[in-house]
Design a protein around this motif. Structure first.
Motif, short mmCIF file in Angstrom:
data_model
loop_
_atom_site.label_atom_id
_atom_site.label_comp_id
_atom_site.label_asym_id
_atom_site.label_seq_id
_atom_site.Cartn_x
_atom_site.Cartn_y
_atom_site.Cartn_z
N LEU A 1 25.25 -27.26 95.25
CA LEU A 1 24.06 -26.40 95.19
C LEU A 1 24.43 -24.95 95.01
CD1 LEU A 1 21.63 -27.92 97.86
CD2 LEU A 1 21.32 -27.86 95.39
N PHE A 2 25.44 -24.51 95.72
CA PHE A 2 25.90 -23.13 95.61
C PHE A 2 26.34 -22.83 94.17
CE2 PHE A 2 29.07 -19.79 95.70
CZ PHE A 2 28.39 -18.81 96.40
N LEU A 3 27.13 -23.75 93.59
CA LEU A 3 27.60 -23.54 92.22
C LEU A 3 26.47 -23.55 91.21
CD1 LEU A 3 30.82 -25.77 92.28
CD2 LEU A 3 30.70 -23.26 92.22
N ILE A 4 25.45 -24.36 91.46
CA ILE A 4 24.31 -24.44 90.55
C ILE A 4 23.38 -23.24 90.70
CG2 ILE A 4 22.20 -25.76 90.02
CD1 ILE A 4 23.86 -28.31 90.78
N LEU A 5 23.09 -22.86 91.94
CA LEU A 5 22.11 -21.79 92.19
C LEU A 5 22.69 -20.39 92.05
CD1 LEU A 5 20.27 -23.36 95.26
CD2 LEU A 5 19.51 -23.30 92.87
N PHE A 6 23.99 -20.23 92.27
CA PHE A 6 24.63 -18.91 92.23
C PHE A 6 25.84 -18.92 91.31
CE2 PHE A 6 22.85 -19.57 96.50
CZ PHE A 6 21.90 -18.57 96.51
N PRO A 7 25.62 -19.12 90.00
CA PRO A 7 26.77 -19.20 89.08
C PRO A 7 27.51 -17.89 88.91
CG PRO A 7 24.70 -19.33 87.84
CD PRO A 7 24.35 -19.27 89.30
#
Length: 180
Positions: A174-180
């Motif tokens: 989720l972190f990688l998807i939401l905060f690229p």
């Protein structure tokens, strides 16, 4: 000596427990380095006066060596960026000042014992340490996989563990998807 999943998990974890603690603590500290950076904390700070030439090109190594000789620090280098002068001194001294002003702040920095030095492990590019860290990373995979396989029954990986493992994977994804 019989090598079992449990003994492999236990022995590798015992071997790497010190490095696990050091990497964990230094990783947490690196996450908060804007608030506190023990590799480079100021132990002495003083305001200094330095009259700079109007022409930026006249701020040379020779000029700064002569102008800062009474600062109780030996010139080591400098840079000028966006109207700011930073002068580096041997022994971890740093002078920061605006080119438009004659006052600046001279700070002397050092590492916090043990904590500051352990952060070096996270940042070093020493080839030996990189190989050791890669082996450590592989060992962490072995610890994770063998740890998954140790419990059995209704609290084992097939019944309950896979759900927790999936939940643990969702957060970084989720972190990688939401905060690229």
């Amino acid at each position: 000596m019989k090598i079992t999943n449990r003994s492999l998990h236990r022995d590798i974890a015992y071997f790497y427990v010190g490095l696990l603690i050091a990497f964990s603590l230094s990783g947490i500290i690196l996450n908060h380095r804007q608030d506190w950076y023990p590799m480079d904390y100021t132990y002495e700070s003083k305001e200094v006066t330095l009259t700079l030439p109007n022409n930026e090109e006249e701020i040379t190594k020779e000029f700064l060596q002569n102008a800062t000789k009474n600062f109780e620090a030996t010139y080591d280098g400098h840079r000028i960026r966006n109207g700011l002068l930073r002068v580096y001194f041997k022994g971890n001294g740093i002078l920061d000042m605006k080119l438009s002003e004659s006052k600046g702040v001279l700070e002397f920095k050092r590492k916090v014992p043990i904590i500051g030095h352990s952060m070096y492990l996270h940042k070093t590019t020493n080839k030996f340490w990189i190989w050791y860290s890669d082996i450590f990373g592989a060992a962490m995979l072995v610890i994770a996989i063998t740890g998954i396989l140790i419990p059995s029954g209704k609290k084992g990986f097939k019944k309950r563990g896979w759900k927790l493992a999936l939940a643990g994977l969702i957060f970084p994804l989720l972190f990688l998807i939401l905060f690229p």
